[in-house]
Write a protein that holds these residues in place. Sequence first.
Motif: not given
Length: 278
Positions: A92-111
């Motif tokens: 999983n070394a190709h996965l890049k982490r990003r911390a975001t504020s707790p606001w739901a997005t359409e992309e998150q919901y799709s996943l």
Amino acid sequence: MRHTLPVAPQFYVTAPQPCPYLEGRMERKLFTALQGDNAGALNDSLSKQGFRRSQNVLYRPSCAECAACMSARIRVADFTPSRSQRRVIKRNAHLKRRATSPWATEEQYSLFRRYLDGRHADGGMADMDMFEFAAMVEETPIRSRVIEYADTNVAPKDRDGPVAACLTDILDDGLSMVYSFFAPELAKSSPGTYLILDHIDIARELGLPYVYLGYWVPGSPKMGYKAKFAGLEVYRGGHWGDLGALDDYHTALHPLSTDPIAEQVARISLPGSQPAGE
């Protein structure tokens, strides 16, 4: 049914319903509301006593005839990845982490939707819509983040949102992984295990001693993977202790293994007092 402590908050018990982990058993939960100026301190205190957060509720299993569900956390200082976990990190070394504020997005919901449909189509969250997902992410007074993971093997212009994510609470003594999800096609790379391993790294970066994983349930195939992490301890009998030998947990399934609700509530420590089990 309601039980109260001499000071707020008030504690309640849910009605029994089928256990999602052990076939043929019934579960019930002890819970309290998470609100007001003291919400963060309450969450910190009760998390140390086996409670978990779901939106604005803190809950802990309190079944009448079973004590198998035990809160689990990893001692970061005592964790060393196993050989198989090192392979997971490499895959999983190709996965890049990003911390975001707790606001739901359409992309998150799709996943999230793809994850449920692919792995938990008959689970209790299977019917969650976008508004309910947004409530899960956003409706809390607790310091939370959505940790997203992007696939760097895909060009930025071709990426369709994150391929894994975790709703994570930041406690005074650790990180609590509230809910994680990932693209089902990544399952062979063990992304769920990778997210835990990466949260151990985050906790180290922040100088936090624990990563809270939710509940470990002896006898449940769904929860067996948590026992594979070094430095794992469980909250049992009012105290945190090393997981130890798995054969030692057969009594947790005995119908006389639980204390009456009133006794359980009376032993809960609130902010400002010495936390139980510490």
